[in-house]
Design a protein around this motif. Structure first.
Motif, PDB file in Angstrom:
ATOM      1  N   VAL A  15      20.242  45.060  -3.680  1.00  0.00           N
ATOM      2  CA  VAL A  15      18.913  45.737  -4.329  1.00  0.00           C
ATOM      3  C   VAL A  15      18.984  47.293  -4.202  1.00  0.00           C
ATOM      4  CG1 VAL A  15      17.429  43.646  -4.511  1.00  0.00           C
ATOM      5  CG2 VAL A  15      17.289  45.422  -2.666  1.00  0.00           C
ATOM      6  N   VAL A  16      18.635  48.090  -5.074  1.00  0.00           N
ATOM      7  CA  VAL A  16      18.550  49.459  -4.892  1.00  0.00           C
ATOM      8  C   VAL A  16      16.998  49.656  -5.017  1.00  0.00           C
ATOM      9  CG1 VAL A  16      19.034  51.788  -5.956  1.00  0.00           C
ATOM     10  CG2 VAL A  16      20.727  49.846  -6.138  1.00  0.00           C
ATOM     11  N   LYS A  48      16.939  42.306   5.984  1.00  0.00           N
ATOM     12  CA  LYS A  48      17.006  41.175   6.714  1.00  0.00           C
ATOM     13  C   LYS A  48      17.758  40.108   5.648  1.00  0.00           C
ATOM     14  CE  LYS A  48      14.218  41.416  10.710  1.00  0.00           C
ATOM     15  NZ  LYS A  48      12.887  42.248  10.419  1.00  0.00           N
ATOM     16  N   SER A  49      17.372  40.125   4.477  1.00  0.00           N
ATOM     17  CA  SER A  49      17.580  39.124   3.233  1.00  0.00           C
ATOM     18  C   SER A  49      18.475  39.690   2.170  1.00  0.00           C
ATOM     19  CB  SER A  49      16.272  38.425   2.840  1.00  0.00           C
ATOM     20  OG  SER A  49      15.548  39.598   2.232  1.00  0.00           O
ATOM     21  N   HIS A  50      18.490  41.227   2.056  1.00  0.00           N
ATOM     22  CA  HIS A  50      19.024  41.623   1.198  1.00  0.00           C
ATOM     23  C   HIS A  50      20.028  42.829   1.628  1.00  0.00           C
ATOM     24  CE1 HIS A  50      15.757  39.856  -1.122  1.00  0.00           C
ATOM     25  NE2 HIS A  50      16.294  40.178  -2.098  1.00  0.00           N
ATOM     26  N   GLU A  51      20.845  43.226   0.694  1.00  0.00           N
ATOM     27  CA  GLU A  51      21.884  44.481   0.872  1.00  0.00           C
ATOM     28  C   GLU A  51      21.054  45.672   0.302  1.00  0.00           C
ATOM     29  OE1 GLU A  51      26.408  42.794   1.316  1.00  0.00           O
ATOM     30  OE2 GLU A  51      25.550  43.624  -0.541  1.00  0.00           O
ATOM     31  N   VAL A  52      20.708  46.444   1.032  1.00  0.00           N
ATOM     32  CA  VAL A  52      19.788  47.593   0.505  1.00  0.00           C
ATOM     33  C   VAL A  52      20.371  48.952   0.390  1.00  0.00           C
ATOM     34  CG1 VAL A  52      17.405  48.438   0.478  1.00  0.00           C
ATOM     35  CG2 VAL A  52      17.743  46.314   1.419  1.00  0.00           C
ATOM     36  N   ILE A  53      20.199  49.487  -0.925  1.00  0.00           N
ATOM     37  CA  ILE A  53      20.677  50.897  -1.164  1.00  0.00           C
ATOM     38  C   ILE A  53      19.483  51.425  -1.357  1.00  0.00           C
ATOM     39  CG2 ILE A  53      22.140  52.355  -2.467  1.00  0.00           C
ATOM     40  CD1 ILE A  53      23.882  50.177  -3.220  1.00  0.00           C
ATOM     41  N   ILE A  87      24.290  49.442   7.680  1.00  0.00           N
ATOM     42  CA  ILE A  87      23.982  51.054   7.562  1.00  0.00           C
ATOM     43  C   ILE A  87      22.994  51.020   6.252  1.00  0.00           C
ATOM     44  CG2 ILE A  87      24.275  53.493   7.223  1.00  0.00           C
ATOM     45  CD1 ILE A  87      25.521  52.645   9.897  1.00  0.00           C
ATOM     46  N   LEU A  88      22.174  51.670   6.102  1.00  0.00           N
ATOM     47  CA  LEU A  88      21.252  52.121   4.823  1.00  0.00           C
ATOM     48  C   LEU A  88      21.984  53.241   4.228  1.00  0.00           C
ATOM     49  CD1 LEU A  88      18.776  51.522   3.066  1.00  0.00           C
ATOM     50  CD2 LEU A  88      17.535  53.048   4.424  1.00  0.00           C
ATOM     51  N   TYR A 119      26.351  50.063 -11.274  1.00  0.00           N
ATOM     52  CA  TYR A 119      27.808  50.441 -11.005  1.00  0.00           C
ATOM     53  C   TYR A 119      28.282  49.918  -9.463  1.00  0.00           C
ATOM     54  CZ  TYR A 119      28.645  52.693 -15.351  1.00  0.00           C
ATOM     55  OH  TYR A 119      28.835  53.007 -16.771  1.00  0.00           O
ATOM     56  N   PHE A 120      27.182  49.880  -8.652  1.00  0.00           N
ATOM     57  CA  PHE A 120      27.376  49.475  -7.361  1.00  0.00           C
ATOM     58  C   PHE A 120      27.014  47.981  -7.141  1.00  0.00           C
ATOM     59  CE2 PHE A 120      26.813  54.234  -5.844  1.00  0.00           C
ATOM     60  CZ  PHE A 120      28.014  54.375  -6.408  1.00  0.00           C
ATOM     61  N   GLY A 121      27.039  47.287  -8.161  1.00  0.00           N
ATOM     62  CA  GLY A 121      26.799  45.828  -8.092  1.00  0.00           C
ATOM     63  C   GLY A 121      25.583  45.097  -7.682  1.00  0.00           C
TER      64      GLY A 121
END
Ligand code: ADP
Length: 251
Positions: free
Chosen positions: A4-5, A36-41, A122-123, A152-154
């Protein structure tokens, strides 16, 4: 893991020309929980607010805003990292422009960097490169940039944390009877034209750039969620507990 972004605007990060550290801490606390549950940008504005306490130039002039942003960007990153440290995390800075997404090569390299940062906990913290690009500083938003970052970053979803807690049937700051739209599946082209018609009560101000971001993502089968960045209750319920109490979901 779902990616997620999260995009946070200047209004949320600052108060009377200064960064609001308490709000940044609340935001970071939420981001760490989400990690903890997501890849965060994170896409963060706020460089001008951060720089203005050091370099007080006339903000009406674009090149002054660019210079203030250049002073403020490292300050902003230092504050994020100070808050992240409390939770044992670190942030990384990526400065991008819309043009970077037009180049397949640059976009590919940026995505590889993001993937590697996320793999290592890393964030990634993205902002527009204000020294060369002026879209954010001229139009006052990173909404477009964050929609490109999400696609673009999926990422599956873009979360906009705004000064408004959702998308209403008319501007809630002007109409007491405005009601929030909880789920939006399609955006009518007329909703994207609102900026041009000055006497139209519906969707003025910063909401149009958000609708454009939503439109871009809906067309690509991605979703977007708008919720308050001042009070994080709704975004926490939705993202951490899966309960949609408040905020608008474009899906
Ligand atoms: P940000 O906090 O992300 O910088 P902006 O201030 O740019 O957000 O845009 C949000 C503003 O848009 C709201 O404060 C509100 O006054 C205005 N607005 C206009 N029309 C609407 C609408 N239909 N729904 C929600 N907000 C709207």
């Amino acid at each position: 893991m779902r990616r997620v972004v999260v995009k946070v605007g200047t209004h949320v990060l600052s108060d009377q020309n200064r960064l609001c550290e308490e709000r940044i801490l609340n935001l970071v606390e939420f981001l760490v929980a989400l990690m903890k549950s997501h890849e965060v940008i994170l896409v963060s504005s706020g460089a001008v607010a951060a720089g203005y306490s050091i370099l007080k130039l006339d903000k009406k002039m674009l090149h002054n805003r660019q210079a203030i942003a250049a002073v403020g960007q490292p300050q902003l990153m230092a504050i994020y990292n100070k808050k992240l440290e409390k939770f044992g995390k670190s942030g990384a800075q990526l400065l991008l422009t819309a043009d970077d997404f037009d180049s397949r090569k640059r976009c590919f390299h940026a995505k590889c960097t993001i993937d590697t940062l996320l793999d290592n906990g890393i964030l990634p913290i993205i902002n527009e490169n204000d020294a060369t690009a002026t879209e954010e500083l001229v139009f006052g938003d990173n909404d477009q940039l964050s929609s490109r970052v999400a696609y673009y970053f999926g990422a599956d979803m873009l979360i906009l944390l705004s000064d408004i807690d959702g998308y209403y049937d008319k501007d809630p700051h002007k109409h007491a009877d405005a009601s929030m739209r909880k789920i939006v599946n399609t955006i009518d082209p007329t909703e994207l034209e609102m900026e041009k018609s000055t006497n139209f009560a519906f969707a003025t101000g910063g909401i149009v750039t958000k609708l454009k971001a939503a439109d871009f993502l809906l067309e690509r089968n991605k979703s977007m969620f708008i919720a308050s960045g001042f009070d994080l209750t709704d975004v926490k319920s939705y993202m951490l507990e899966g309960i949609h109490k408040g905020g608008t979901l474009f899906t």
